[in-house]
Design a protein around this motif. Sequence first.
Motif, mmCIF file in Angstrom:
data_model
loop_
_atom_site.group_PDB
_atom_site.id
_atom_site.type_symbol
_atom_site.label_atom_id
_atom_site.label_comp_id
_atom_site.label_asym_id
_atom_site.label_seq_id
_atom_site.Cartn_x
_atom_site.Cartn_y
_atom_site.Cartn_z
ATOM 1 N N PHE A 161 33.801 50.338 -48.961
ATOM 2 C CA PHE A 161 35.208 50.167 -49.338
ATOM 3 C C PHE A 161 36.038 49.581 -48.193
ATOM 4 O O PHE A 161 37.135 49.074 -48.424
ATOM 5 C CB PHE A 161 35.805 51.502 -49.775
ATOM 6 C CG PHE A 161 35.251 52.013 -51.071
ATOM 7 C CD1 PHE A 161 35.623 51.449 -52.272
ATOM 8 C CD2 PHE A 161 34.333 53.056 -51.088
ATOM 9 C CE1 PHE A 161 35.107 51.905 -53.474
ATOM 10 C CE2 PHE A 161 33.803 53.528 -52.275
ATOM 11 C CZ PHE A 161 34.189 52.950 -53.479
ATOM 12 N N ALA A 162 35.517 49.672 -46.964
ATOM 13 C CA ALA A 162 36.225 49.078 -45.829
ATOM 14 C C ALA A 162 36.026 47.572 -45.777
ATOM 15 O O ALA A 162 36.742 46.870 -45.060
ATOM 16 C CB ALA A 162 35.755 49.706 -44.520
ATOM 17 N N ARG A 163 35.071 47.084 -46.530
ATOM 18 C CA ARG A 163 34.823 45.650 -46.597
ATOM 19 C C ARG A 163 35.877 45.013 -47.495
ATOM 20 O O ARG A 163 36.161 45.495 -48.590
ATOM 21 C CB ARG A 163 33.421 45.412 -47.152
ATOM 22 C CG ARG A 163 32.917 44.004 -46.970
ATOM 23 C CD ARG A 163 31.500 43.895 -47.477
ATOM 24 N NE ARG A 163 30.610 44.826 -46.780
ATOM 25 C CZ ARG A 163 29.344 44.974 -47.097
ATOM 26 N NH1 ARG A 163 28.829 44.288 -48.097
ATOM 27 N NH2 ARG A 163 28.584 45.815 -46.424
ATOM 28 N N ARG A 164 36.442 43.921 -47.041
ATOM 29 C CA ARG A 164 37.592 43.331 -47.732
ATOM 30 C C ARG A 164 37.312 43.045 -49.200
ATOM 31 O O ARG A 164 38.091 43.423 -50.080
ATOM 32 C CB ARG A 164 38.006 42.040 -47.028
ATOM 33 C CG ARG A 164 39.195 41.349 -47.684
ATOM 34 C CD ARG A 164 39.526 40.053 -46.986
ATOM 35 N NE ARG A 164 40.581 39.324 -47.668
ATOM 36 C CZ ARG A 164 40.952 38.091 -47.350
ATOM 37 N NH1 ARG A 164 40.356 37.459 -46.359
ATOM 38 N NH2 ARG A 164 41.913 37.483 -48.026
ATOM 39 N N SER A 165 36.203 42.382 -49.492
ATOM 40 C CA SER A 165 35.919 41.974 -50.873
ATOM 41 C C SER A 165 35.687 43.174 -51.787
ATOM 42 O O SER A 165 36.283 43.277 -52.854
ATOM 43 C CB SER A 165 34.703 41.047 -50.900
ATOM 44 O OG SER A 165 33.593 41.697 -50.309
ATOM 45 N N PHE A 166 34.814 44.082 -51.376
ATOM 46 C CA PHE A 166 34.478 45.223 -52.212
ATOM 47 C C PHE A 166 35.660 46.182 -52.340
ATOM 48 O O PHE A 166 35.981 46.665 -53.427
ATOM 49 C CB PHE A 166 33.264 45.958 -51.639
ATOM 50 C CG PHE A 166 32.684 46.982 -52.574
ATOM 51 C CD1 PHE A 166 31.771 46.611 -53.540
ATOM 52 C CD2 PHE A 166 33.063 48.316 -52.496
ATOM 53 C CE1 PHE A 166 31.236 47.539 -54.421
ATOM 54 C CE2 PHE A 166 32.535 49.257 -53.361
ATOM 55 C CZ PHE A 166 31.613 48.863 -54.333
ATOM 56 N N GLY A 167 36.312 46.469 -51.217
ATOM 57 C CA GLY A 167 37.444 47.398 -51.240
ATOM 58 C C GLY A 167 38.601 46.880 -52.062
ATOM 59 O O GLY A 167 39.206 47.617 -52.851
ATOM 60 N N ILE A 218 42.823 38.206 -52.317
ATOM 61 C CA ILE A 218 41.420 37.890 -52.552
ATOM 62 C C ILE A 218 41.040 36.658 -51.731
ATOM 63 O O ILE A 218 41.828 35.714 -51.613
ATOM 64 C CB ILE A 218 41.177 37.624 -54.052
ATOM 65 C CG1 ILE A 218 41.354 38.922 -54.849
ATOM 66 C CG2 ILE A 218 39.798 37.036 -54.305
ATOM 67 C CD1 ILE A 218 41.252 38.727 -56.343
ATOM 68 N N PRO A 219 39.832 36.642 -51.136
ATOM 69 C CA PRO A 219 39.374 35.450 -50.417
ATOM 70 C C PRO A 219 39.430 34.208 -51.302
ATOM 71 O O PRO A 219 39.214 34.280 -52.515
ATOM 72 C CB PRO A 219 37.927 35.801 -50.042
ATOM 73 C CG PRO A 219 37.911 37.295 -49.987
ATOM 74 C CD PRO A 219 38.868 37.750 -51.047
ATOM 75 N N ARG A 220 39.686 33.076 -50.676
ATOM 76 C CA ARG A 220 39.893 31.845 -51.441
ATOM 77 C C ARG A 220 38.687 31.471 -52.291
ATOM 78 O O ARG A 220 38.794 31.132 -53.444
ATOM 79 C CB ARG A 220 40.205 30.680 -50.486
ATOM 80 C CG ARG A 220 41.566 30.777 -49.834
ATOM 81 C CD ARG A 220 41.753 29.629 -48.857
ATOM 82 N NE ARG A 220 43.054 29.704 -48.210
ATOM 83 C CZ ARG A 220 44.150 29.120 -48.679
ATOM 84 N NH1 ARG A 220 44.092 28.440 -49.791
ATOM 85 N NH2 ARG A 220 45.290 29.227 -48.046
#
Length: 487
Positions: free
Chosen positions: A270-276, A463-465
């Motif tokens: 959850f600390a990972r940007r995409s998953f969290g 969200i990442p591009r």
Amino acid sequence: MTTTIPAPTGALVPQRRLNLISVVLVLGVFTTLLDATIVNIAIDHLHTVFNASVARTQWVATAYLLLYVAVIPVSGWASERFGARNVWAFAVAAFLVGSALCASASSLPMLIAFRALQGTGGGMLIPLSFSMLTRAAGPERIGKAMIAIALPAQLAPVLGSVLGGLILQYWSWQWMFLVNVPVCIAALTLVRFLPAVPGRPGDRLDVLGLILLTPGVIALAYGVSEAAGANGFAAVSAWLPLLIGTVLIAAFVRHSLASRRKPLIDVRLFARRSFGLSSIITFMAGFSTYALTLLLPLFYQQLRGESVLTTGLLLIPQGAGTTLFFLLARPLVAKLDGRLVVAGGIALTMIGILPFTFADLHGGELLLLAGQLLQGIGFGAATYPVMTLAFGSLSHEETPSGSAAFSVVQRVGAPFGVAVIAVILQNHLKTAHTPSQVLSGFADAFWWTFGLGTIPLALAFLIPRKHNQVRKEDTVLDANELGPAAE
């Protein structure tokens, strides 16, 4: 010091085999989601059949929900220990047996007990299906593969309402459960086409994590279900389980971060940007998009006096909108910035809510149906990229635990958001004595749903591009942030 998380890899399969795997998995997923909707709309009918109070009859849905969420945390470990295909087959078999027993129940306590057995199977199917599909597809095909689960997840509530209405109007209530039997038998017949990954006998169960997380999730789910009652979150039966669940979940988080062995669910994901970020957006969707699954049927049945069957038919445009997105729009938006797709989907859903905020007691059907069509398109546009973002960032080894973690967020977040909107609606209906006052209460609930949609809308722009950036951004993390398990 840094540690590198490997990009998602796995035993990729040819496209034709992947299509077959998707068909088999969707048989299990779809029947569990469809059955939940069918039973939920039949609670009022069942309380008459068994001559019991609505509160007691509600346990037909609650028992299923509690066992459903109880087995999600352990599904990741079980798939690694015994093999994902074996556990998936067990889950389908448990759901099949539970369905047959439910149809044979001669009393309400028997039906509740058999629904719990159904929940045991149903709760494992979705995280296991996510995990198996992600591993078989790999990162390059994860977007297309996710359609196999995303589309049924959106269509099941709509089709469940129609099928439930038909069953209750023209057949006996037992057929609500018997319809699952042929689908489950077909799934078990085709299970041999799923990837046969052997289990690892050496994988130890995180017993302390299980003791903390499973009761915590059950307590949260029960508290949320009780919050939808007359007293809302003020009821002791609601806030006390929610408090206990929160404490247990917090204790599990601490345990997971400190554990040097593989935890039941790795909360570091959850600390990972995409998953969290995907998990937060999914949780917040419970306050907006999922809340519509409560409001729309009540709007048509309580306010406009429609039957269960007619209500199901009126909800078809919503499912049609989702299907339209996946069949026609998805290939076009796949090349667009993921942030704009998700934000556009949420915005379309919000626009689709507006006709209901201004609706009258009669008339305006075409505008309402058009609004539901927009909601359906929005559901698809918002759900598909978020699921792809979450699972596309998981490595082969992280997939089982990540699937279970995402499923917990989804299965707790959606009912929680629905319960909040239900409390808002009930507070208005308590003091409503005229049809116009009831209409005002529904309008206010729809406005709340519209307003809460702005939260995931804002988060969408974080969200990442591009999805290839997701993996690049997620591969390197500081070992101090990950804790002892990363060293």
